[in-house]
Design a protein around this motif. Structure first.
Motif, PDB file in Angstrom:
ATOM      1  N   ASN A 196       0.821  -1.210   0.000  1.00 32.66           N
ATOM      2  CA  ASN A 196       0.000   0.000   0.000  1.00 32.66           C
ATOM      3  C   ASN A 196       0.856   1.262   0.000  1.00 32.66           C
ATOM      4  O   ASN A 196       0.536   2.235  -0.684  1.00 32.66           O
ATOM      5  CB  ASN A 196      -0.959  -0.008   1.189  1.00 32.66           C
ATOM      6  CG  ASN A 196      -2.133  -0.939   0.950  1.00 32.66           C
ATOM      7  OD1 ASN A 196      -2.693  -0.973  -0.143  1.00 32.66           O
ATOM      8  ND2 ASN A 196      -2.500  -1.709   1.962  1.00 32.66           N
ATOM      9  N   THR A 224      -2.592  -6.227  -9.424  1.00 33.98           N
ATOM     10  CA  THR A 224      -3.876  -6.849  -9.724  1.00 33.98           C
ATOM     11  C   THR A 224      -4.093  -8.056  -8.811  1.00 33.98           C
ATOM     12  O   THR A 224      -3.131  -8.672  -8.331  1.00 33.98           O
ATOM     13  CB  THR A 224      -3.913  -7.325 -11.184  1.00 33.98           C
ATOM     14  OG1 THR A 224      -2.923  -8.352 -11.372  1.00 33.98           O
ATOM     15  CG2 THR A 224      -3.629  -6.183 -12.145  1.00 33.98           C
ATOM     16  N   PRO A 225      -5.343  -8.419  -8.566  1.00 30.03           N
ATOM     17  CA  PRO A 225      -5.602  -9.596  -7.731  1.00 30.03           C
ATOM     18  C   PRO A 225      -4.948 -10.863  -8.281  1.00 30.03           C
ATOM     19  O   PRO A 225      -4.458 -11.692  -7.513  1.00 30.03           O
ATOM     20  CB  PRO A 225      -7.134  -9.704  -7.745  1.00 30.03           C
ATOM     21  CG  PRO A 225      -7.602  -8.303  -7.959  1.00 30.03           C
ATOM     22  CD  PRO A 225      -6.594  -7.691  -8.894  1.00 30.03           C
ATOM     23  N   ARG A 235      -5.231 -13.356  -1.413  1.00 26.39           N
ATOM     24  CA  ARG A 235      -6.351 -12.792  -2.156  1.00 26.39           C
ATOM     25  C   ARG A 235      -6.429 -11.310  -1.834  1.00 26.39           C
ATOM     26  O   ARG A 235      -6.427 -10.916  -0.664  1.00 26.39           O
ATOM     27  CB  ARG A 235      -7.659 -13.490  -1.767  1.00 26.39           C
ATOM     28  CG  ARG A 235      -8.861 -12.977  -2.556  1.00 26.39           C
ATOM     29  CD  ARG A 235     -10.079 -13.874  -2.385  1.00 26.39           C
ATOM     30  NE  ARG A 235     -10.481 -13.977  -0.990  1.00 26.39           N
ATOM     31  CZ  ARG A 235     -11.492 -14.742  -0.581  1.00 26.39           C
ATOM     32  NH1 ARG A 235     -12.157 -15.486  -1.446  1.00 26.39           N
ATOM     33  NH2 ARG A 235     -11.812 -14.784   0.699  1.00 26.39           N
ATOM     34  N   ALA A 236      -6.466 -10.478  -2.862  1.00 22.37           N
ATOM     35  CA  ALA A 236      -6.452  -9.025  -2.683  1.00 22.37           C
ATOM     36  C   ALA A 236      -7.743  -8.410  -3.196  1.00 22.37           C
ATOM     37  O   ALA A 236      -8.275  -8.823  -4.231  1.00 22.37           O
ATOM     38  CB  ALA A 236      -5.261  -8.424  -3.422  1.00 22.37           C
ATOM     39  N   HIS A 237      -8.220  -7.416  -2.450  1.00 15.71           N
ATOM     40  CA  HIS A 237      -9.385  -6.640  -2.848  1.00 15.71           C
ATOM     41  C   HIS A 237      -8.908  -5.197  -3.042  1.00 15.71           C
ATOM     42  O   HIS A 237      -8.328  -4.605  -2.136  1.00 15.71           O
ATOM     43  CB  HIS A 237     -10.472  -6.699  -1.778  1.00 15.71           C
ATOM     44  CG  HIS A 237     -10.804  -8.092  -1.353  1.00 15.71           C
ATOM     45  ND1 HIS A 237     -11.744  -8.872  -1.986  1.00 15.71           N
ATOM     46  CD2 HIS A 237     -10.283  -8.873  -0.357  1.00 15.71           C
ATOM     47  CE1 HIS A 237     -11.819 -10.055  -1.401  1.00 15.71           C
ATOM     48  NE2 HIS A 237     -10.940 -10.083  -0.410  1.00 15.71           N
ATOM     49  N   ARG A 238      -9.130  -4.650  -4.207  1.00 13.77           N
ATOM     50  CA  ARG A 238      -8.652  -3.310  -4.535  1.00 13.77           C
ATOM     51  C   ARG A 238      -9.720  -2.266  -4.196  1.00 13.77           C
ATOM     52  O   ARG A 238     -10.877  -2.412  -4.572  1.00 13.77           O
ATOM     53  CB  ARG A 238      -8.288  -3.233  -6.020  1.00 13.77           C
ATOM     54  CG  ARG A 238      -7.050  -4.002  -6.389  1.00 13.77           C
ATOM     55  CD  ARG A 238      -6.992  -4.410  -7.853  1.00 13.77           C
ATOM     56  NE  ARG A 238      -7.251  -3.359  -8.796  1.00 13.77           N
ATOM     57  CZ  ARG A 238      -6.338  -2.814  -9.606  1.00 13.77           C
ATOM     58  NH1 ARG A 238      -5.077  -3.225  -9.551  1.00 13.77           N
ATOM     59  NH2 ARG A 238      -6.663  -1.893 -10.486  1.00 13.77           N
ATOM     60  N   VAL A 239      -9.281  -1.194  -3.515  1.00  9.92           N
ATOM     61  CA  VAL A 239     -10.169  -0.071  -3.221  1.00  9.92           C
ATOM     62  C   VAL A 239      -9.404   1.219  -3.506  1.00  9.92           C
ATOM     63  O   VAL A 239      -8.183   1.269  -3.345  1.00  9.92           O
ATOM     64  CB  VAL A 239     -10.656  -0.090  -1.754  1.00  9.92           C
ATOM     65  CG1 VAL A 239     -11.517  -1.300  -1.478  1.00  9.92           C
ATOM     66  CG2 VAL A 239      -9.473  -0.041  -0.785  1.00  9.92           C
ATOM     67  N   LEU A 249      -5.044  -1.850  -1.048  1.00  8.08           N
ATOM     68  CA  LEU A 249      -5.302  -3.284  -1.066  1.00  8.08           C
ATOM     69  C   LEU A 249      -5.730  -3.783   0.309  1.00  8.08           C
ATOM     70  O   LEU A 249      -5.148  -3.396   1.335  1.00  8.08           O
ATOM     71  CB  LEU A 249      -4.048  -4.032  -1.514  1.00  8.08           C
ATOM     72  CG  LEU A 249      -3.509  -3.630  -2.888  1.00  8.08           C
ATOM     73  CD1 LEU A 249      -2.058  -4.069  -3.042  1.00  8.08           C
ATOM     74  CD2 LEU A 249      -4.361  -4.217  -3.990  1.00  8.08           C
ATOM     75  N   LEU A 250      -6.727  -4.645   0.306  1.00 10.60           N
ATOM     76  CA  LEU A 250      -7.132  -5.385   1.496  1.00 10.60           C
ATOM     77  C   LEU A 250      -6.839  -6.856   1.219  1.00 10.60           C
ATOM     78  O   LEU A 250      -7.126  -7.359   0.125  1.00 10.60           O
ATOM     79  CB  LEU A 250      -8.617  -5.184   1.782  1.00 10.60           C
ATOM     80  CG  LEU A 250      -9.084  -3.735   1.936  1.00 10.60           C
ATOM     81  CD1 LEU A 250     -10.593  -3.681   2.043  1.00 10.60           C
ATOM     82  CD2 LEU A 250      -8.435  -3.085   3.150  1.00 10.60           C
ATOM     83  N   PHE A 251      -6.299  -7.548   2.208  1.00 13.44           N
ATOM     84  CA  PHE A 251      -5.822  -8.911   1.967  1.00 13.44           C
ATOM     85  C   PHE A 251      -6.532  -9.920   2.861  1.00 13.44           C
ATOM     86  O   PHE A 251      -6.894  -9.629   3.999  1.00 13.44           O
ATOM     87  CB  PHE A 251      -4.315  -9.001   2.258  1.00 13.44           C
ATOM     88  CG  PHE A 251      -3.464  -8.098   1.423  1.00 13.44           C
ATOM     89  CD1 PHE A 251      -3.208  -8.395   0.095  1.00 13.44           C
ATOM     90  CD2 PHE A 251      -2.900  -6.958   1.967  1.00 13.44           C
ATOM     91  CE1 PHE A 251      -2.412  -7.568  -0.674  1.00 13.44           C
ATOM     92  CE2 PHE A 251      -2.106  -6.120   1.205  1.00 13.44           C
ATOM     93  CZ  PHE A 251      -1.867  -6.430  -0.112  1.00 13.44           C
ATOM     94  N   ASP A 252      -6.671 -11.129   2.347  1.00 19.37           N
ATOM     95  CA  ASP A 252      -6.938 -12.288   3.176  1.00 19.37           C
ATOM     96  C   ASP A 252      -6.311 -13.494   2.495  1.00 19.37           C
ATOM     97  O   ASP A 252      -5.781 -13.403   1.379  1.00 19.37           O
ATOM     98  CB  ASP A 252      -8.437 -12.477   3.457  1.00 19.37           C
ATOM     99  CG  ASP A 252      -9.271 -12.546   2.199  1.00 19.37           C
ATOM    100  OD1 ASP A 252     -10.487 -12.406   2.313  1.00 19.37           O
ATOM    101  OD2 ASP A 252      -8.728 -12.747   1.097  1.00 19.37           O
TER     102      ASP A 252
END
Length: 276
Positions: A196, A224-225, A235-239, A249-252
């Motif tokens: 980030n 990119t995810p 696994r990444a979520h883009r905001v 990026l938010l991750f899990d």
């Protein structure tokens, strides 16, 4: 000053740690290297600031081969802040910053008025002039990084190489250090763990995995995810950042793959009947 890395490979004890790297940092750009631990980021940077000599390839500053320059000439063009730089110097802050002037001195230890002015300006630039008489070991982690950046700025380079400059700093200190680096207006090549921070502060990113560049470009295009799942195993979520719009990026963890069903047991072959 432009930095061009061409076909760079590093071998140590028969193992190839970096393989055929090509990278460019344009004049005044902040270029980030990201990748998992052990991917080759620090090894690559050590070649750039000449702590290692590559097995193949070149590092060029505005077209001139860095490894063909004398140590003094190279140090006038490029300064580095390695990961291990924040060791316990037994010096004052002013003395640590003055070390950055050595490439410009005709005789070691002969300090000129120009040297003193450059050191004072560097300390003021990073907001650490009030620390000049403090012992370096007495400083906090963030203060030490400020002083080491001041030492690099006192060197008056045109290229700055930083290996994990935000390591072991709290979030406010991380933001302060990267803001200082950005404000230097130098060409900067840095390795960063925090994706980030890299997304917000870097003009370009190069992603390194297993010693090779696997992606490069603007942070939004690179992070990119799909790439993050492949390279980092997350696994990444883009905001979008609410103020700058930069990708964040938010991750899990990636979900575990489904268990494969057990193969059905084959029926036992009869040995007592006639063959059909």
């Amino acid at each position: 000053m432009r930095v061009d890395i061409e076909g760079l490979s590093v071998e140590i004890a028969g193992a190839r740690l970096v393989d055929d790297i090509a990278l460019r940092a344009g004049s005044g750009q902040l270029v980030g290297l990201v990748g998992p631990n052990g991917s080759g980021k620090s090894t690559l940077l050590r070649c750039v600031y000449r702590a290692l000599r590559p097995a193949a390839g070149t590092v060029r500053l505005d077209g001139a081969d860095l490894h063909a320059m004398s140590a003094r000439e190279g140090a006038r063009r490029l300064a580095a802040l390695p990961q291990e730089a924040a060791s316990e110097f037994g010096f004052t802050v002013a003395e640590v910053v003055a070390m950055g002037r050595l490439p410009h001195q005709r005789a070691a230890g002969r300090v000129t008025g120009a040297d003193r002015e450059a050191c004072a300006a560097a300390l003021a630039r990073v907001g650490a002039d009030h620390l000049a008489d403090r012992g370096f070991p007495s400083l906090s982690g963030g203060e030490k990084q400020r002083v080491l950046i001041a030492r690099a700025l006192a060197q008056e380079p045109r290229v700055l190489v930083l290996d994990e400059p935000t390591n072991h700093l709290d979030i406010a200190q991380q933001l302060e250090v990267l803001a200082l680096v950005r404000e230097s207006r130098l060409t900067v090549l840095t390795a960063l763990h925090d994706l980030n921070l890299a997304a917000v502060h870097c003009d370009l990113l190069y992603v390194i995995a297993r010693g090779r560049i696997v992606a490069s470009g603007a942070p939004y295009d690179v992070l990119t995810p799909e790439l993050l799942a492949e390279v980092f195993g997350v696994r990444a979520h883009r905001v979008p950042h609410p103020e700058t719009g930069a990708v964040q990026l938010l991750f899990d963890l990636l979900p575990a793959p489904p268990a494969r069903p057990a193969s059905p047991a084959l029926p036992a072959l009869r040995k007592d009947g006639p063959c059909a």
